[in-house]
Design a protein around this motif. Structure first.
Motif, PDB file in Angstrom:
ATOM      1  N   GLU A 111       0.803  -1.225   0.000  1.00 48.15           N
ATOM      2  CA  GLU A 111       0.000   0.000   0.000  1.00 48.15           C
ATOM      3  C   GLU A 111       0.833   1.270   0.000  1.00 48.15           C
ATOM      4  O   GLU A 111       0.385   2.305   0.465  1.00 48.15           O
ATOM      5  N   SER A 113       1.479   3.661  -2.200  1.00 50.17           N
ATOM      6  CA  SER A 113       0.855   3.972  -3.485  1.00 50.17           C
ATOM      7  C   SER A 113       1.685   4.833  -4.422  1.00 50.17           C
ATOM      8  O   SER A 113       1.401   4.890  -5.612  1.00 50.17           O
ATOM      9  N   LEU A 137      -0.893  -4.090  -3.457  1.00 51.13           N
ATOM     10  CA  LEU A 137      -1.601  -2.819  -3.553  1.00 51.13           C
ATOM     11  C   LEU A 137      -0.713  -1.652  -3.988  1.00 51.13           C
ATOM     12  O   LEU A 137      -1.040  -0.500  -3.744  1.00 51.13           O
ATOM     13  N   HIS A 139      -0.192  -0.064  -6.929  1.00 50.48           N
ATOM     14  CA  HIS A 139      -0.901  -0.081  -8.204  1.00 50.48           C
ATOM     15  C   HIS A 139      -0.098   0.413  -9.403  1.00 50.48           C
ATOM     16  O   HIS A 139      -0.485   0.151 -10.539  1.00 50.48           O
ATOM     17  N   LYS A 140       0.987   1.114  -9.192  1.00 48.97           N
ATOM     18  CA  LYS A 140       1.769   1.643 -10.309  1.00 48.97           C
ATOM     19  C   LYS A 140       2.792   0.650 -10.857  1.00 48.97           C
ATOM     20  O   LYS A 140       3.384   0.893 -11.901  1.00 48.97           O
ATOM     21  N   GLU A 163      -3.387  -7.459  -5.921  1.00 50.32           N
ATOM     22  CA  GLU A 163      -3.963  -6.201  -6.420  1.00 50.32           C
ATOM     23  C   GLU A 163      -2.961  -5.309  -7.154  1.00 50.32           C
ATOM     24  O   GLU A 163      -3.173  -4.097  -7.252  1.00 50.32           O
ATOM     25  N   CYS A 164      -1.886  -5.867  -7.666  1.00 49.33           N
ATOM     26  CA  CYS A 164      -0.993  -5.120  -8.561  1.00 49.33           C
ATOM     27  C   CYS A 164      -1.577  -5.318  -9.954  1.00 49.33           C
ATOM     28  O   CYS A 164      -1.217  -6.260 -10.670  1.00 49.33           O
ATOM     29  N   LYS A 165      -2.494  -4.450 -10.305  1.00 47.93           N
ATOM     30  CA  LYS A 165      -3.350  -4.664 -11.467  1.00 47.93           C
ATOM     31  C   LYS A 165      -2.647  -4.549 -12.815  1.00 47.93           C
ATOM     32  O   LYS A 165      -3.183  -4.987 -13.818  1.00 47.93           O
ATOM     33  N   LYS A 166      -1.449  -3.984 -12.840  1.00 49.94           N
ATOM     34  CA  LYS A 166      -0.723  -3.865 -14.105  1.00 49.94           C
ATOM     35  C   LYS A 166       0.145  -5.087 -14.401  1.00 49.94           C
ATOM     36  O   LYS A 166       0.744  -5.168 -15.464  1.00 49.94           O
TER      37      LYS A 166
END
Length: 182
Positions: A111, A113, A137, A139-140, A163-166
């Protein structure tokens, strides 16, 4: 505006009142006696180790600390850093960790961010003993730093990328191919 946190350094023999910046300026002189720094609302920085060389730094959920404060606490003896939920943490702190903490075996930055690929690639390049990494988490982050960790940190035994969406299958494949202990 909420009142700023008050910091107190707890030592084995005495209490040193004062703001964190004052404490970190006195860090080297008092390092052998300090167990942790706490705020009046319970957030803390813990120091574990002997003398002037702590081996573990925990800075979870602190909001009043700057990157500069963190950088001043780093030494090559630091093996584990737990900076979970430090939303103020930027690449500068983690690049400084990579440059200063060559014996790093565990990094938890869940987290955080503001972190980008630059920070985790620096860890991969300079901390080959890394065994545990938590970037959940963040996300970048993209595939690049995870693949770099997989290639340069063969001792990796634990990786959290929730949750590391990339991230794509390519990063996970690199980990599977290069980290047999996972």
């Amino acid at each position: 505006m909420p009142e700023p946190r008050r910091w107190t350094a707890l030592t084995r023999s005495r209490t040193l009142p004062g703001p964190l910046r004052t404490k970190t300026a006195l860090w080297r002189r008092w390092a052998s006696k300090i167990d942790r720094i706490v705020t009046d609302d319970g957030a803390s920085i813990s120091f574990h180790g002997e003398g002037h060389a702590p081996t573990i730094l925990r800075l979870g959920e602190l909001i009043e600390v700057t990157n500069f404060d963190v950088i001043r606490l780093l030494t090559p003896a630091v093996e584990r850093i737990d900076n979970r939920k430090c939303s103020w943490l930027t690449n500068a702190s983690i690049v400084a960790v990579a440059d200063s903490c060559w014996n790093l075996t565990e990094l938890r930055v869940m987290e955080c961010s503001q972190l980008t690929d630059v920070a985790i690639v620096a860890i991969a390049q300079n901390c080959p003993s890394l065994a545990r990494l938590d970037v959940a988490l963040c996300h970048k982050l993209t595939n690049t730093p995870i693949a770099a960790i997989a290639e340069r940190c063969p001792s990796l035994t634990w990786l959290e990328v929730m949750e590391c969406k990339k991230l794509t299958d390519a990063a996970i494949t690199a980990v599977a191919q290069n980290c047999p202990s996972l």
